[in-house]
Write an enzyme that holds these catalytic residues in place. Structure first.
Site, mmCIF file in Angstrom:
data_model
loop_
_atom_site.group_PDB
_atom_site.id
_atom_site.type_symbol
_atom_site.label_atom_id
_atom_site.label_comp_id
_atom_site.label_asym_id
_atom_site.label_seq_id
_atom_site.Cartn_x
_atom_site.Cartn_y
_atom_site.Cartn_z
ATOM 1 C CE LYS A 37 4.413 5.373 -4.953
ATOM 2 N NZ LYS A 37 3.722 7.107 -4.449
ATOM 3 N NE ARG A 132 5.505 13.597 -3.965
ATOM 4 C CZ ARG A 132 4.888 12.393 -3.531
ATOM 5 N NH1 ARG A 132 5.858 12.035 -2.991
ATOM 6 N NH2 ARG A 132 4.132 11.670 -4.315
#
Ligand SMILES: *Cc1c(COP(=O)(O)O)cnc(C)c1O
Length: 383
Positions: A37, A132
């Site tokens: 990414k 998260r």
């Protein structure tokens, strides 16, 4: 002349880093998933990872997974961010595996997989404290009982993530806790898990120091492959290159000007109030790149220059004793944020180098030396 601004990507350095890490982790029984990414799933970089013996690639964006899938690469493709409901069809079509935490989404993935006459593999993410993505450990058994009823889903693994949101570290104790949890769950539910995925580049020191990796057999690495750093303390990994990526921009103005603005001073284009120390007249160069192109705070000039400030399309530099002229190029090293922003910017050209030339190796040692000085490190961190 080579176009600018550009990112210069040294595929040989990436190859060296990837192989070194693959061997290092491999010796402890852990396979690496290459997280692309940060480089916008760049094909040449992805291929370099595959050639280095990394068999699984991951990205957080389904559009990047789709792009990689259509390129027919020889790697399994993991969607690294929990799918949105609206992405379910694409996820089943293009991702070999996705990470998940929501029962409703997993049910939708199952229904879509049945429609496509497939089984979709998932890695269930569990919460170890970073807060998260992740299911609280106490809620995992209930979720598993449900998911095991879904005919379109294969539970391929259990994963966890550290140091991404709250900065919670993968300590020896946390990692043992994770392994212990997974081992028990595997027994209770008779699961055969291919991926027990214990973290990211923040796990490096744990991996080096631990005598027992426990049940963990996979780690997902981006930054340590590309920038040669572990991310818990942001230290360099000595056997790796820190300079596989450079950002290069071209001087469009170079003049001797005052160091302090003159006139009534308000806010700048970004609503910021800025102030400057009076250093008399100075050599000020402007390069043709700015905040549209790169996270400027993540750049460090390779030469002894100082970035004074930036706007959308300009970076203003104090070039000290060096007189630059229009057309000269200024080279910067990048942190992860600067790499990610420049790799995803459509305004930044991408160029590739396929060798480790002698000169560049010298540069590498010089720069390692610079990075080891505390001053340089703190400015590197100021993103
Ligand atoms: C980005 C990401 C990674 C890779 O992190 P690095 O610090 O680049 O190694 C791993 N896992 C997840 C879930 C991520 O989002």
């Amino acid at each position: 002349m080579v176009l600018s601004p550009r990112v210069e990507i040294n595929l040989e350095k990436i190859r060296h880093n990837a192989r070194t890490l693959r061997d290092l982790y491999g010796r402890k029984g852990i396979e690496i998933t290459g997280v692309v990414k940060g480089v916008a799933a760049d094909f040449k970089v992805a291929n370099t990872l595959i050639e280095s013996g990394i068999a699984s690639l991951a990205d957080s964006k389904i559009t990047n997974i789709e792009k990689l899938k259509k390129a027919n690469l020889k790697a399994s493709l993991l969607l690294l961010r929990s799918p949105a409901m609206s992405e379910v069809e694409k996820v089943v079509t293009y991702a070999d595996i996705s990470v998940n935490t929501e029962l409703d989404v997993i049910r939708a993935l199952s229904e879509e997989a049945i429609r496509q006459k497939k089984k979709h593999k998932i890695i269930i993410m569990v919460e170890m404290g970073d807060l998260r993505e992740g299911i609280l450990l106490k809620d995992v058994p209930h979720l598993l009982r449900e998911v095991l009823k879904y005919p379109g889903i294969e539970i391929a693994g259990i994963g966890t993530n550290f140091a991404c949101f709250a900065g919670v570290m993968p300590t020896e104790q946390k990692m043992r806790e994770f392994s212990h949890f997974v081992t028990n769950i595997q027994k209770t539910f008779s699961l055969d898990l291919s991926y027990i995925s214990g973290g990211n580049s923040a796990n490096h020191n744990w991996l080096i120091n631990t005598k027992n990796v426990g049940a963990v057999n996979n780690i997902r690495l981006g930054e340590s492959i590309f920038l040669g750093r572990e991310t818990a303390d942001n230290d360099i990994i000595p056997s790796l290159y820190q300079d596989a990526f450079y950002f290069i921009a071209e001087v469009i103005e170079s003049k001797i000007k005052p160091s302090v603005p003159f006139g009534n001073v308000g806010r700048n284009a970004f609503g910021e109030s800025v102030s400057f120390e009076n250093r008399g007249n100075m050599r000020r160069a402007i390069v043709g790149a700015g905040r549209q192109d790169v996270l400027v705070s993540g750049l460090v000039p390779v030469q002894p220059f100082e970035i004074i400030g930036s706007s959308s399309d300009h970076i203003i530099i104090d070039t000290k004793n060096t007189a630059l002229k229009p057309g000269d190029e200024v080279r910067f090293s990048l942190n992860y944020g600067a790499m990610l922003s420049s790799m995803t910017s459509p305004y930044v050209y991408k160029t590739y180098i396929n060798s480790l030339s002698k000169i560049r190796q010298k540069e590498f040692h010089k720069k390692q030396f610079l990075f080891n000085k505390p001053v340089q490190k703190s400015s590197y961190l100021s993103s």
